[in-house]
Design a protein around this motif. Structure first.
Motif, PDB file in Angstrom:
ATOM      1  N   UNK A  39      32.276  44.370  49.563  1.00 11.50           N
ATOM      2  CA  UNK A  39      31.701  44.647  48.250  1.00 11.50           C
ATOM      3  C   UNK A  39      30.701  43.586  47.835  1.00 11.50           C
ATOM      4  N   UNK A  40      31.032  42.322  48.090  1.00 10.97           N
ATOM      5  CA  UNK A  40      30.118  41.222  47.765  1.00 10.97           C
ATOM      6  C   UNK A  40      28.828  41.332  48.571  1.00 10.97           C
ATOM      7  N   UNK A  67      34.221  50.221  45.857  1.00 17.26           N
ATOM      8  CA  UNK A  67      35.176  49.246  46.383  1.00 17.26           C
ATOM      9  C   UNK A  67      35.825  48.463  45.255  1.00 17.26           C
ATOM     10  N   UNK A  68      35.007  48.029  44.300  1.00 21.63           N
ATOM     11  CA  UNK A  68      35.532  47.221  43.199  1.00 21.63           C
ATOM     12  C   UNK A  68      36.536  48.013  42.368  1.00 21.63           C
ATOM     13  N   UNK A 118      39.813  48.465  44.541  1.00 25.99           N
ATOM     14  CA  UNK A 118      40.565  47.255  44.869  1.00 25.99           C
ATOM     15  C   UNK A 118      40.904  46.402  43.649  1.00 25.99           C
ATOM     16  N   UNK A 119      40.064  46.451  42.595  1.00 25.19           N
ATOM     17  CA  UNK A 119      40.272  45.562  41.457  1.00 25.19           C
ATOM     18  C   UNK A 119      40.446  46.305  40.134  1.00 25.19           C
ATOM     19  N   UNK A 120      40.154  47.589  40.133  1.00 28.34           N
ATOM     20  CA  UNK A 120      40.442  48.395  38.952  1.00 28.34           C
ATOM     21  C   UNK A 120      39.258  48.558  38.016  1.00 28.34           C
ATOM     22  N   UNK A 137      33.692  45.052  37.936  1.00 26.65           N
ATOM     23  CA  UNK A 137      33.398  46.475  37.773  1.00 26.65           C
ATOM     24  C   UNK A 137      32.403  46.677  36.645  1.00 26.65           C
ATOM     25  N   UNK A 138      32.608  45.959  35.555  1.00 33.05           N
ATOM     26  CA  UNK A 138      31.691  46.046  34.409  1.00 33.05           C
ATOM     27  C   UNK A 138      30.288  45.614  34.811  1.00 33.05           C
TER      28      UNK A 138
END
Length: 372
Positions: free
Chosen positions: A231-232, A260-261, A264-266, A272-273
């Motif tokens: 993702x990065x 992906x974000x 994996x991170x919600x 995500x924002x």
């Protein structure tokens, strides 16, 4: 291995050969990289029609990680191994140097790292040497000393390979990503693109190969970290593409990074924002205002719900979008709200951007009044 990957890897091998000839012998996404703060978008969005012509310079992401951390972590963390006095001294200096970097005391950090490097060579600890070189490279990277950072990162890769680290290891790919960002900032486009694509394709292949492996072979945490690193890489490549006006390609990269974000991170994660806002900016630059508004509205709603530290940036982006759609009343209200929050944060870049937006809005209002 895909044909495209086969074309890219000779480029990397050429780079590796050059690294070995140097022979210098003395020197979001959070969960994927220990100690790396999520990178906020500062000042202006990734791209908007107002600033598109002034946004051709690639700005590398702020990365303060140490990819070689995993080579040295056991020495640092495992108290049962019985550290020698020399090793304890090295660890002490490394921790002080990292703390100095985090506090912005760059000169002190550099002095500490040079001292640590001498100690590591005296101790003949390859892991300590590798880790110190990596921290020195990160420090040069943070200071914008890209030529110096490039040499230090290449030296780090040499030591990593000597330690048996493979080219698809996350730590190796992370440094390759930083080198790609350096080449991008130096306008070495061929090397930058080859590097970004190498990172993305290597991680894609790795994820595909490991997806069905059992927990005993590859833990869920390891798989998550690899996806977050992907993702990065997608995010970094997207920003490079934006800086080079390749908006459709950048949009695709942002969409993959966002997926992906989210997975994996919600939905509520700060990264995500940020990605929602960046994707909105790219769509806006293409004149796809309705789609852009959908994403920026999601970003703002989540930012307000989670008290995102960069609400003022997202508000400014939304106001700019409304301005381009000639929704002047709404744009003015949101610009003013953004300005208040930006002033509270003392974010000078964002304050300047918002003030420019308000000036443009004032100009359009006067034109409307004259036309009527």
């Amino acid at each position: 291995m895909t044909p495209r990957t086969m074309l890219l890897r000779p480029v990397l091998r050429t780079c590796v050969s050059a690294v070995r000839r140097l022979s210098v012998r003395g020197a979001g996404w959070q969960a994927a990289r220990r100690g790396v703060p999520a990178r906020p978008r500062l000042g202006v969005p990734a791209l908007s029609p107002v600033c598109a012509q002034n946004n051709s310079t690639y700005r590398p992401p702020i990365l303060l990680s140490a990819a070689a951390f995993f080579l040295f972590s056991k020495l640092v963390e495992d108290e049962d191994e019985g550290l020698t006095t020399a090793e304890e001294n090295i660890i002490y200096h490394l921790k002080k140097a990292k703390l100095s970097i985090m506090k912005g005391e760059m000169e002190e950090a550099e002095e500490l790292l040079h001292k640590t490097l001498r100690l590591a060579h005296e101790c003949k600890s390859k892991r300590a040497i590798t880790y110190t070189y990596d921290l020195m490279a990160n420090l040069a990277f943070l200071r914008g000393e890209y030529d110096k950072a490039e040499k230090l990162f290449k030296t780090t890769l040499v030591y990593m390979m000597d330690e048996g680290v493979k080219q698809d290891d996350n730590s190796f790919i992370e440094i390759s990503l930083k080198l790609s960002s350096i080449y991008a900032s130096l306008n070495q486009k061929e090397l930058a693109v080859a590097g970004f694509q190498f990172c993305i394709m290597s991680l894609d292949e790795k994820i595909e190969e490991e997806k069905d492996l059992s927990e005993e072979i590859r833990t869920a945490e390891d798989k998550t970290n690899t996806r977050l690193l992907l993702g990065l890489c997608l995010d970094s490549y997207a920003r490079y593409l934006v800086a080079n006006s390749q908006l459709l390609h950048a949009q695709t990269m942002y969409e993959k990074a966002l997926q992906i974000c989210r997975e994996e991170q919600g939905e509520l994660h700060p990264q995500t924002v940020t990605l929602l806002s960046d994707l909105a900016a790219v769509l806006e630059a293409q004149g796809r205002f309705d789609e852009a508004y959908t994403y920026i509205k999601q970003a703002l709603d989540t930012a307000q719900k989670t008290e995102h530290p960069n609400q003022h940036v997202i508000l400014g982006n939304m106001a700019t979008l409304l301005l381009h759609q000639d929704h002047l009343v709404d744009a003015e209200q949101i610009f003013k709200e953004a300005l208040i929050k930006a002033e509270e944060k003392k974010d000078l870049g964002s304050i300047s951007y918002i003030q420019d937006g308000l000036l443009e809005l004032s100009r359009r209002k006067k034109n409307e009044e004259q036309n009527h």
